[in-house]
Each structure stands twice: as structure tokens, then as C-alpha cells.
Design a protein around this motif. Structure first.
Motif, PDB file in Angstrom:
ATOM      1  N   UNK A 366       0.826  -1.213   0.000  1.00 36.83           N
ATOM      2  CA  UNK A 366       0.000   0.000   0.000  1.00 36.83           C
ATOM      3  C   UNK A 366       0.859   1.261   0.000  1.00 36.83           C
ATOM      4  N   UNK A 367       1.956   1.238   0.770  1.00 41.16           N
ATOM      5  CA  UNK A 367       2.846   2.394   0.819  1.00 41.16           C
ATOM      6  C   UNK A 367       3.482   2.648  -0.542  1.00 41.16           C
ATOM      7  N   UNK A 368       3.976   1.611  -1.181  1.00 42.84           N
ATOM      8  CA  UNK A 368       4.633   1.779  -2.472  1.00 42.84           C
ATOM      9  C   UNK A 368       3.650   2.263  -3.539  1.00 42.84           C
ATOM     10  N   UNK A 369       2.449   1.743  -3.529  1.00 45.20           N
ATOM     11  CA  UNK A 369       1.445   2.185  -4.493  1.00 45.20           C
ATOM     12  C   UNK A 369       1.114   3.665  -4.301  1.00 45.20           C
ATOM     13  N   UNK A 370       0.964   4.065  -3.040  1.00 50.14           N
ATOM     14  CA  UNK A 370       0.629   5.467  -2.758  1.00 50.14           C
ATOM     15  C   UNK A 370       1.765   6.395  -3.180  1.00 50.14           C
ATOM     16  N   UNK A 371       2.996   6.026  -2.834  1.00 50.97           N
ATOM     17  CA  UNK A 371       4.145   6.873  -3.160  1.00 50.97           C
ATOM     18  C   UNK A 371       4.335   6.970  -4.674  1.00 50.97           C
ATOM     19  N   UNK A 372       4.179   5.864  -5.358  1.00 51.61           N
ATOM     20  CA  UNK A 372       4.328   5.873  -6.816  1.00 51.61           C
ATOM     21  C   UNK A 372       3.319   6.811  -7.464  1.00 51.61           C
ATOM     22  N   UNK A 373       2.066   6.767  -6.993  1.00 51.15           N
ATOM     23  CA  UNK A 373       1.043   7.645  -7.539  1.00 51.15           C
ATOM     24  C   UNK A 373       1.346   9.109  -7.288  1.00 51.15           C
ATOM     25  N   UNK A 374       1.821   9.432  -6.090  1.00 51.76           N
ATOM     26  CA  UNK A 374       2.128  10.832  -5.759  1.00 51.76           C
ATOM     27  C   UNK A 374       3.294  11.356  -6.581  1.00 51.76           C
ATOM     28  N   UNK A 375       4.340  10.540  -6.729  1.00 47.47           N
ATOM     29  CA  UNK A 375       5.513  10.975  -7.483  1.00 47.47           C
ATOM     30  C   UNK A 375       5.148  11.187  -8.947  1.00 47.47           C
ATOM     31  N   UNK A 376       4.337  10.305  -9.504  1.00 42.73           N
ATOM     32  CA  UNK A 376       3.930  10.437 -10.903  1.00 42.73           C
ATOM     33  C   UNK A 376       3.077  11.685 -11.120  1.00 42.73           C
ATOM     34  N   UNK A 377       2.259  12.033 -10.128  1.00 44.48           N
ATOM     35  CA  UNK A 377       1.425  13.240 -10.235  1.00 44.48           C
ATOM     36  C   UNK A 377       2.260  14.497 -10.220  1.00 44.48           C
ATOM     37  N   UNK A 378       3.425  14.411  -9.538  1.00 44.21           N
ATOM     38  CA  UNK A 378       4.261  15.610  -9.408  1.00 44.21           C
ATOM     39  C   UNK A 378       5.417  15.621 -10.393  1.00 44.21           C
TER      40      UNK A 378
END
Length: 378
Positions: A366-378
Motif C-alpha cells: 500500500x505504501x509503495x502504491x501510494x508513493x508511486x502515484x504521488x511521485x507520478x502526479x508531481x
């Protein structure tokens, strides 16, 4: 490669330290680099294990020990490694580190609270309320995302600021494998502590801290002992500002001979396997990992009537809650559970099933999925 810096007040053994170490030991090294910055004066007991797993561990004394020095050192760490994400494992006190990270060019800045201490301390004085309100405002201003170990903690700390878009609930996971096939180890613990098979064990795992409410545990224990002579009370843990006062309270108790203070133990699953029930009378919590460990052990629990336990125990165990102003009622609940093998078996089965959602592997995913999504958005 996404580079992540976890900032943590201390990296010692205990619920939150063990959780962070579990993350460090399991993340996908082909896609991430996760390091730790300890916001204190020493690296902590778990630092070597993190370094052995390939992570870097920095020590950066907290801002209140010297703000200018902290700013320079923390900024240098961030700039040197070029972190994409900074996660501050604190509540409103995340503010200063989040501000430094923002001005150092980190686009993904996450506040990851583990405690409700900020809400509680606001009640201490008007000055403290003002300080904490300023910290809260700054945290909201400079955090780009939030991770909650429970929905309850984010709701209590940040209220309407929290949305599905800017936050993610990632419960603190445990290694469920550690809690399988430990019956023999539990029997060995009972033998070591001179507890016979006919004696029931009511236990607790945790540091001697105000919110863990050990004094109320003792009150409840005294009521239990009047109802059932074949019960002992096992406290696992050491350290904390109330350790000495708890020992004095036990020594003055009319049932002091029924208490066993085991100190800190590395093999928590074995000690839980030695228990018949965990009694958890917390005044407040962010999310009690010890209760999740009890679930994984198939150990019935009796807990205080706090809203967060909506999320921490199974639906079948929701009735196993007691008010914080009535030790006799809590004792009656404990005796009811202990007095029925079928009830304990039913609670144990439900607890083990419920614990499956709290594996450390799920937390990492869950942590990796969340971080990946945030980094891609930014």
C-alpha cells in the motif's frame, strides 16, 4: 528509482520502530531507495538492522535542540541524496521538517502521524494550544499528502482537510509468520515464569507511558483477583516515565503477588502465546500495534471504549470494550471472557482472520502504491 527519506523521532525497539524496520526490510529495491533520518541524538537500537538491509540511517537532532543547526543539517541530507519523497512520522510537529523539505525542492512531503499526543497536549495550557495550532497550520500548509495508521487518527488531527485524494490509510503491519506455531514457546514461557496450566494469564505489552494507563490496569486486576483466584497478571515491557510509579503501585497492591513484570522481551509472540487474554485500558492511541499482534496470536482482548478500536479489533470482538471510569465493569468483562472456553475460541478465530489485513507485506504494498502515484502526479 524513487528515493524516500523516512524521518522518525526514535528508531528503537517497540511497536513503531519495529514497523518501520519491517518496511525497510521489505520494500522493492528495484524501484525504491528508502532511508531513515532519526530526529534525535542517536541512531537507535534498530539502525544496524536497517543498514544491513541496504538503507542509510542519518542522525539529525530535533529542531528544539538548535533550530539553525537542524535546518542546515537536515537540508544537507535532503540535497545530497536528492530525495523525491520525505515522510515525517509525526503529527503537527512535522511542520519544521516539512518546511525545510519544501524549500529544499522535495515535491512529495507526507505527514504520517502515529499518535494523538498533539491533540492531548493542546489541553495543557493556552501557550501550548497556541504553539500546537501554529504547528498544525504549518503542517497543513506544507504537507502534500497524509498517511494514517487509522482513519480515526487522521480525522482527529486534521478533520475536513483529509480527503480521499490527499490521504491513504495504511495500518501498521506485523509479520504474521512470527505468530504461527508458537504454542510450544508459550508453554515454555509459562514454565519459565512458574505459571501452572490451571492458572489464567491476563497480560499487557507496552512501555510504561501515561496513555497506556497501567494504573487503571492494576485497579482492574484487583477486581479480577477478588472474583477469580486462579489469575495472574503479566506485564511485558520496560522503560517509560511511569515505570517506577507503576512498580510502587503494584508493590502496595493487596494482590501484588499476582503480578509478573517480565521486562522487555524480544520474543513477543511467545509471551502472547503464554497469555489467555490481553487487557488494554489505553486512555488514547493512534493505533495500538500490540492489539494487532494479539489478533495475530489469536489472543482475545478486552479494550477501553475508544473510537479507534472500531478499526483495531474484529466485529466479533466489538463487545469486548469497557468504559475508562469503571474498573469493576472492566473486571466483569474480563472474567466473562475467561470463564467461557467457547467464547475465547470464537474470539481467537475471528482475531486471526481479522489480522490477515494487517500483514507487513500489505503495508509495504500500500505504501509503495501510494508513493508511486504521488511521485507520478508531481
Amino acid at each position: 528509482m524513487i528515493k524516500v527519506l523516512h524521518c522518525f523521532p526514535n528508531f528503537d525497539r517497540g511497536g513503531m520502530g519495529n514497523y518501520l524496520l519491517g518496511i525497510i526490510q521489505r520494500y522493492d529495491r528495484s524501484k525504491y531507495q528508502m532511508d531513515v533520518c532519526v530526529l534525535g541524538d542517536r541512531s537507535g537500537e534498530l539502525a544496524k538492522e536497517a543498514e544491513d538491509s541496504g538503507s542509510k540511517v542519518y542522525v539529525c537532532s530535533g529542531a528544539f535542540r538548535g533550530l539553525f543547526t537542524f535546518i542546515i543539517k537536515f537540508r544537507r541530507i535532503i540535497k545530497k541524496e536528492g530525495y523525491d519523497v520525505v515522510i515525517i512520522h509525526r503529527g503537527y510537529a512535522s511542520a519544521i521538517a516539512l518546511i525545510i523539505a519544501a524549500f529544499a525542492g522535495v515535491k512529495v512531503r507526507i505527514c504520517h502521524p502515529h499518535s494523538l499526543r498533539d491533540v492531548i497536549e493542546k489541553m495543557d495550557s493556552l501557550t501550548m494550544k497556541i504553539v500546537i495550532d501554529i504547528q498544525k497550520w504549518l503542517t497543513i500548509r506544507f504537507a502534500t499528502g497524509y498517511i494514517g495508521i487509522s482513519a480515526y487518527i487522521l480525522r482527529e488531527l486534521f478533520g475536513p482537510v483529509i480527503t480521499e485524494r490527499n490521504s491513504r490509510i495504511i495500518p501498521c503491519g506485523v509479520n504474521l509468520n512470527n505468530y504461527e506455531d508458537v504454542v510450544t514457546e508459550g508453554l515454555a514461557v509459562r514454565k519459565k515464569l512458574h505459571i501452572d496450566n490451571m492458572t489464567k494469564v491476563v497480560g499487557h505489552v507496552g512501555l510504561f507511558l501515561e496513555h497506556k494507563n497501567h494504573h487503571f490496569f492494576i485497579e482492574i486486576a484487583e477486581h479480577i483477583a477478588r472474583k477469580d483466584e486462579n489469575v495472574v497478571f503479566l506485564l511485558v515491557g520496560s522503560g517509560g516515565p511511569l515505570a517506577e510509579s507503576v512498580r510502587k503501585r503494584i508493590n502496595s497492591s493487596p494482590v501484588r503477588d499476582k503480578f509478573i513484570l517480565a521486562g522487555w522481551q524480544d520474543n513477543i509472540p511467545a509471551y502472547m502465546a503464554a497469555m489467555d487474554l490481553m487487557l488494554f485500558p489505553s486512555k488514547w492511541e493512534g493505533f495500538p500495534i500490540a492489539v494487532i499482534e494479539a489478533n495475530a496470536s489469536g489472543l482475545p482482548v478486552a479494550v477501553s471504549d475508544l473510537p479507534l478500536f472500531d478499526e483495531a479489533i474484529s466485529s466479533e470482538a466489538q463487545w469486548c470494550r469497557f468504559p475508562l471510569d469503571n474498573p469493576q465493569k472492566a473486571a466483569e468483562l474480563v472474567c466473562e471472557i475467561l470463564g467461557s472456553n467457547s467464547t475465547r475460541d470464537k474470539l481467537a478465530r475471528a482475531a486471526r482472520v481479522y489480522a490477515r489485513d494487517f500483514s507487513i507485506e500489505n503495508s509495504v504494498d500500500k505504501l509503495q502504491q501510494y508513493l508511486s502515484g504521488l511521485v507520478n502526479e508531481n
